[in-house]
Motif scaffolding. Sequence first.
Motif, PDB file in Angstrom:
ATOM      1  N   GLU A   1      11.393  20.815 -13.878  1.00 18.70           N
ATOM      2  CA  GLU A   1      12.636  20.106 -13.598  1.00 18.70           C
ATOM      3  C   GLU A   1      12.453  18.646 -13.996  1.00 18.70           C
ATOM      4  OE1 GLU A   1      12.939  19.781  -9.185  1.00 18.70           O
ATOM      5  OE2 GLU A   1      11.104  20.937  -9.270  1.00 18.70           O
ATOM      6  N   PRO A   2      13.583  17.930 -14.262  1.00 19.27           N
ATOM      7  CA  PRO A   2      13.459  16.544 -14.710  1.00 19.27           C
ATOM      8  C   PRO A   2      12.595  15.720 -13.737  1.00 19.27           C
ATOM      9  CG  PRO A   2      15.723  17.267 -14.810  1.00 19.27           C
ATOM     10  CD  PRO A   2      14.961  18.374 -14.179  1.00 19.27           C
ATOM     11  N   LEU A   3      11.761  14.851 -14.317  1.00 19.65           N
ATOM     12  CA  LEU A   3      10.808  14.108 -13.495  1.00 19.65           C
ATOM     13  C   LEU A   3      11.502  13.195 -12.494  1.00 19.65           C
ATOM     14  CD1 LEU A   3       7.956  13.139 -15.951  1.00 19.65           C
ATOM     15  CD2 LEU A   3       8.022  14.911 -14.211  1.00 19.65           C
ATOM     16  N   LEU A   4      12.708  12.737 -12.850  1.00 21.15           N
ATOM     17  CA  LEU A   4      13.423  11.812 -11.974  1.00 21.15           C
ATOM     18  C   LEU A   4      13.683  12.445 -10.615  1.00 21.15           C
ATOM     19  CD1 LEU A   4      14.040   9.014 -12.914  1.00 21.15           C
ATOM     20  CD2 LEU A   4      16.448   9.646 -13.110  1.00 21.15           C
ATOM     21  N   SER A   5      13.839  13.772 -10.598  1.00 17.46           N
ATOM     22  CA  SER A   5      14.135  14.428  -9.333  1.00 17.46           C
ATOM     23  C   SER A   5      12.935  14.372  -8.390  1.00 17.46           C
ATOM     24  CB  SER A   5      14.537  15.882  -9.581  1.00 17.46           C
ATOM     25  OG  SER A   5      13.441  16.592 -10.100  1.00 17.46           O
ATOM     26  N   ARG A   6      11.748  14.118  -8.947  1.00 19.20           N
ATOM     27  CA  ARG A   6      10.567  13.966  -8.099  1.00 19.20           C
ATOM     28  C   ARG A   6      10.356  12.510  -7.709  1.00 19.20           C
ATOM     29  NH1 ARG A   6       7.262  18.391  -8.626  1.00 19.20           N
ATOM     30  NH2 ARG A   6       7.943  19.761 -10.265  1.00 19.20           N
ATOM     31  N   ALA A   7      10.933  11.603  -8.499  1.00 21.77           N
ATOM     32  CA  ALA A   7      10.615  10.188  -8.329  1.00 21.77           C
ATOM     33  C   ALA A   7      11.499   9.515  -7.296  1.00 21.77           C
ATOM     34  CB  ALA A   7      10.729   9.475  -9.678  1.00 21.77           C
ATOM     35  N   TRP A   8      12.506  10.232  -6.775  1.00 16.42           N
ATOM     36  CA  TRP A   8      13.464   9.525  -5.917  1.00 16.42           C
ATOM     37  C   TRP A   8      12.857   8.886  -4.666  1.00 16.42           C
ATOM     38  CZ3 TRP A   8      14.077  11.245  -1.016  1.00 16.42           C
ATOM     39  CH2 TRP A   8      13.806  12.594  -0.755  1.00 16.42           C
ATOM     40  N   PRO A   9      11.821   9.457  -4.014  1.00 19.64           N
ATOM     41  CA  PRO A   9      11.253   8.734  -2.858  1.00 19.64           C
ATOM     42  C   PRO A   9      10.741   7.344  -3.252  1.00 19.64           C
ATOM     43  CG  PRO A   9      10.345  10.955  -3.016  1.00 19.64           C
ATOM     44  CD  PRO A   9      11.100  10.716  -4.274  1.00 19.64           C
ATOM     45  N   LEU A  10      10.118   7.292  -4.441  1.00 17.52           N
ATOM     46  CA  LEU A  10       9.583   6.021  -4.912  1.00 17.52           C
ATOM     47  C   LEU A  10      10.719   5.046  -5.235  1.00 17.52           C
ATOM     48  CD1 LEU A  10       7.113   4.372  -5.758  1.00 17.52           C
ATOM     49  CD2 LEU A  10       7.319   5.361  -8.035  1.00 17.52           C
ATOM     50  N   ILE A  11      11.764   5.567  -5.873  1.00 21.55           N
ATOM     51  CA  ILE A  11      12.891   4.705  -6.252  1.00 21.55           C
ATOM     52  C   ILE A  11      13.583   4.145  -5.003  1.00 21.55           C
ATOM     53  CG2 ILE A  11      15.149   4.668  -7.397  1.00 21.55           C
ATOM     54  CD1 ILE A  11      13.983   6.860  -9.291  1.00 21.55           C
ATOM     55  N   LEU A  12      13.828   5.010  -4.026  1.00 23.55           N
ATOM     56  CA  LEU A  12      14.461   4.563  -2.771  1.00 23.55           C
ATOM     57  C   LEU A  12      13.621   3.493  -2.088  1.00 23.55           C
ATOM     58  CD1 LEU A  12      15.886   7.745  -0.986  1.00 23.55           C
ATOM     59  CD2 LEU A  12      17.107   5.900  -2.179  1.00 23.55           C
TER      60      LEU A  12
ATOM     61  N   LEU B   1       0.833  -1.207   0.000  1.00 21.45           N
ATOM     62  CA  LEU B   1       0.000   0.000   0.000  1.00 21.45           C
ATOM     63  C   LEU B   1       0.870   1.260   0.000  1.00 21.45           C
ATOM     64  CD1 LEU B   1      -2.998  -0.785   2.388  1.00 21.45           C
ATOM     65  CD2 LEU B   1      -2.813  -1.103  -0.075  1.00 21.45           C
ATOM     66  N   VAL B   2       1.935   1.240   0.817  1.00 20.76           N
ATOM     67  CA  VAL B   2       2.829   2.407   0.860  1.00 20.76           C
ATOM     68  C   VAL B   2       3.442   2.633  -0.524  1.00 20.76           C
ATOM     69  CG1 VAL B   2       4.976   3.315   1.826  1.00 20.76           C
ATOM     70  CG2 VAL B   2       3.318   2.198   3.327  1.00 20.76           C
ATOM     71  N   LEU B   3       3.838   1.547  -1.183  1.00 23.88           N
ATOM     72  CA  LEU B   3       4.427   1.667  -2.529  1.00 23.88           C
ATOM     73  C   LEU B   3       3.442   2.290  -3.519  1.00 23.88           C
ATOM     74  CD1 LEU B   3       6.447  -1.648  -3.065  1.00 23.88           C
ATOM     75  CD2 LEU B   3       7.323   0.674  -3.382  1.00 23.88           C
ATOM     76  N   VAL B   4       2.214   1.773  -3.573  1.00 17.61           N
ATOM     77  CA  VAL B   4       1.288   2.296  -4.581  1.00 17.61           C
ATOM     78  C   VAL B   4       0.856   3.731  -4.258  1.00 17.61           C
ATOM     79  CG1 VAL B   4       0.453   0.086  -5.477  1.00 17.61           C
ATOM     80  CG2 VAL B   4      -0.704   1.126  -3.532  1.00 17.61           C
ATOM     81  N   PHE B   5       0.702   4.037  -2.974  1.00 21.57           N
ATOM     82  CA  PHE B   5       0.296   5.414  -2.640  1.00 21.57           C
ATOM     83  C   PHE B   5       1.453   6.403  -2.859  1.00 21.57           C
ATOM     84  CE2 PHE B   5      -3.173   3.334  -0.076  1.00 21.57           C
ATOM     85  CZ  PHE B   5      -4.198   3.776  -0.894  1.00 21.57           C
ATOM     86  N   THR B   6       2.695   5.954  -2.631  1.00 26.97           N
ATOM     87  CA  THR B   6       3.835   6.816  -2.960  1.00 26.97           C
ATOM     88  C   THR B   6       3.882   7.077  -4.462  1.00 26.97           C
ATOM     89  OG1 THR B   6       5.043   5.840  -1.115  1.00 26.97           O
ATOM     90  CG2 THR B   6       6.326   7.120  -2.688  1.00 26.97           C
ATOM     91  N   ALA B   7       3.668   6.011  -5.234  1.00 23.27           N
ATOM     92  CA  ALA B   7       3.644   6.174  -6.694  1.00 23.27           C
ATOM     93  C   ALA B   7       2.548   7.166  -7.089  1.00 23.27           C
ATOM     94  CB  ALA B   7       3.413   4.824  -7.370  1.00 23.27           C
ATOM     95  N   LEU B   8       1.423   7.079  -6.421  1.00 18.45           N
ATOM     96  CA  LEU B   8       0.299   7.978  -6.700  1.00 18.45           C
ATOM     97  C   LEU B   8       0.689   9.437  -6.444  1.00 18.45           C
ATOM     98  CD1 LEU B   8      -2.773   8.205  -7.343  1.00 18.45           C
ATOM     99  CD2 LEU B   8      -3.205   7.881  -4.930  1.00 18.45           C
ATOM    100  N   LEU B   9       1.338   9.684  -5.311  1.00 20.31           N
ATOM    101  CA  LEU B   9       1.715  11.063  -4.969  1.00 20.31           C
ATOM    102  C   LEU B   9       2.781  11.600  -5.917  1.00 20.31           C
ATOM    103  CD1 LEU B   9       1.756  10.965  -1.058  1.00 20.31           C
ATOM    104  CD2 LEU B   9       0.026  11.946  -2.579  1.00 20.31           C
ATOM    105  N   VAL B  10       3.755  10.748  -6.252  1.00 18.16           N
ATOM    106  CA  VAL B  10       4.819  11.182  -7.166  1.00 18.16           C
ATOM    107  C   VAL B  10       4.222  11.524  -8.532  1.00 18.16           C
ATOM    108  CG1 VAL B  10       6.823  10.349  -8.479  1.00 18.16           C
ATOM    109  CG2 VAL B  10       6.702   9.973  -6.006  1.00 18.16           C
ATOM    110  N   ALA B  11       3.336  10.648  -9.024  1.00 17.24           N
ATOM    111  CA  ALA B  11       2.729  10.893 -10.337  1.00 17.24           C
ATOM    112  C   ALA B  11       1.823  12.126 -10.300  1.00 17.24           C
ATOM    113  CB  ALA B  11       1.934   9.667 -10.786  1.00 17.24           C
ATOM    114  N   LEU B  12       1.168  12.339  -9.174  1.00 19.02           N
ATOM    115  CA  LEU B  12       0.291  13.506  -9.032  1.00 19.02           C
ATOM    116  C   LEU B  12       1.109  14.802  -9.116  1.00 19.02           C
ATOM    117  CD1 LEU B  12      -2.560  14.572  -8.418  1.00 19.02           C
ATOM    118  CD2 LEU B  12      -2.049  14.330  -5.996  1.00 19.02           C
ATOM    119  N   ALA B  13       2.225  14.838  -8.394  1.00 18.78           N
ATOM    120  CA  ALA B  13       3.084  16.025  -8.433  1.00 18.78           C
ATOM    121  C   ALA B  13       3.632  16.231  -9.841  1.00 18.78           C
ATOM    122  CB  ALA B  13       4.229  15.875  -7.432  1.00 18.78           C
ATOM    123  N   GLY B  14       4.034  15.128 -10.491  1.00 21.27           N
ATOM    124  CA  GLY B  14       4.577  15.227 -11.849  1.00 21.27           C
ATOM    125  C   GLY B  14       3.529  15.741 -12.817  1.00 21.27           C
ATOM    126  N   SER B  15       2.320  15.228 -12.697  1.00 24.34           N
ATOM    127  CA  SER B  15       1.255  15.622 -13.618  1.00 24.34           C
ATOM    128  C   SER B  15       0.910  17.105 -13.454  1.00 24.34           C
ATOM    129  CB  SER B  15       0.023  14.749 -13.362  1.00 24.34           C
ATOM    130  OG  SER B  15      -0.947  14.980 -14.337  1.00 24.34           O
TER     131      SER B  15
END
Lengths: 182, 211
Positions: free
Chosen positions: B87-98, B63-77
């Motif tokens: 700024e490059p999207l990867l810089s927003r995705a690092w919480p999800l990647i970690l 659940l934490v993984l999918v909701f983190t993905a949701l928040l990251v994608a929301l900020a990106g969108s």
Amino acid sequence: MFSPGDLSTLMRAARRGDDEAYRRLLTEVATWLRGIARRGLATAGRGSDDSEDIVQETLLAMHLKRDTWDETQPIEPWLRAIAHHKLVDHLRRRGFARHLDIEDFADTLAAPVDADTDGAADARHLLSGLPERQRRIVESISMEGQSARDVGVRLGMSEGAVRVALHRALKALADAYRRDRR
Amino acid sequence: MKTDQLVAALVADRRQSAGPPGRSIVYAIAAGSMVSLVIFALAFGPRVDLAAAFATWRFDLKLVLVFTALLVALAGSAALARPLTPEPLLSRAWPLILLAVAAVTIELVLQPRDAWLTRLVGSNALVCLTAIPLFSLAPLAGLMVALRRAAPASPTRAGAVAGALAAAVAASIYAFHCFDDSPLFVLTWYSLATLPVVALGALIGSRLLRW
């Protein structure tokens, strides 16, 4: 010409319903855009005939997309981004595909409108493609300078209905610009 | 038409603001996920051991993984809805990647080597690959309507990230049906299920989100 703070302040006032601030903002931006458009056209090896069309298409986009400006940021980068997008789009529609960076035009002087220009050729042509009622509403308000209320009385519509039709007409005009490929 | 005449028409158009793009995006996924929740309730339903699953760390981590993905994608969108290049999207995705790297590492340490493949393959992969794209459709449609009013610097990228966001919404719903909780399964199959939605979003975006 103007300091960036002024434009951001004008847009904030406009968002709170200050029409006079919005008119000043659009007028100042139009002057700035005219300089950008002429430089862009010159860079693309074209005459400045289309410059007023680019100015008007960009103003329309700015108006319809103004929600995408974040009030906490200065407005100038946002304006430049929209101007760049529209200039590149306009030139691409006319077959110019080379890279163009309006940052290069940062030192561009604003250009006042020529006394002898007859306005935008495209706008007149595209306006004639709108539904009759929408076209009459836009013409009454823009060219004849009537208020939405006056237009409503004349066409037998409520002021609100006139504004709804006006908004649809402006959206249709922006779409028509985008599809127009000459 | 002269430019000051156009200005008069623009000033007369006093449509109420719809608010910043981020807000419209949230409304759009809220409306879209209602439709997906109905499909979920009618055709899938929550897993039978849902209450017990909450007590396991793997389900909670999922659940934490999918909701983190949701928040990251929301900020990106929301960032891509604006005309300025973000700024490059990867810089927003690092919480999800970690989080993903940590989850996989823990699972690999805890599971014996010969269980890795079983965990990865799981029991529900095909359902996952069907359900996530299916649950994405309504949120994606809502997002496209919301983004049509925005001004994305790149319509294709905005569409692709809208697809990722719709898939993250779908994954957040599907996670309550799916029995496979291993991070190995989730990161593999949920990601694979997202790809067609990202592609669809990019395709629709490149046509629909021009302005």
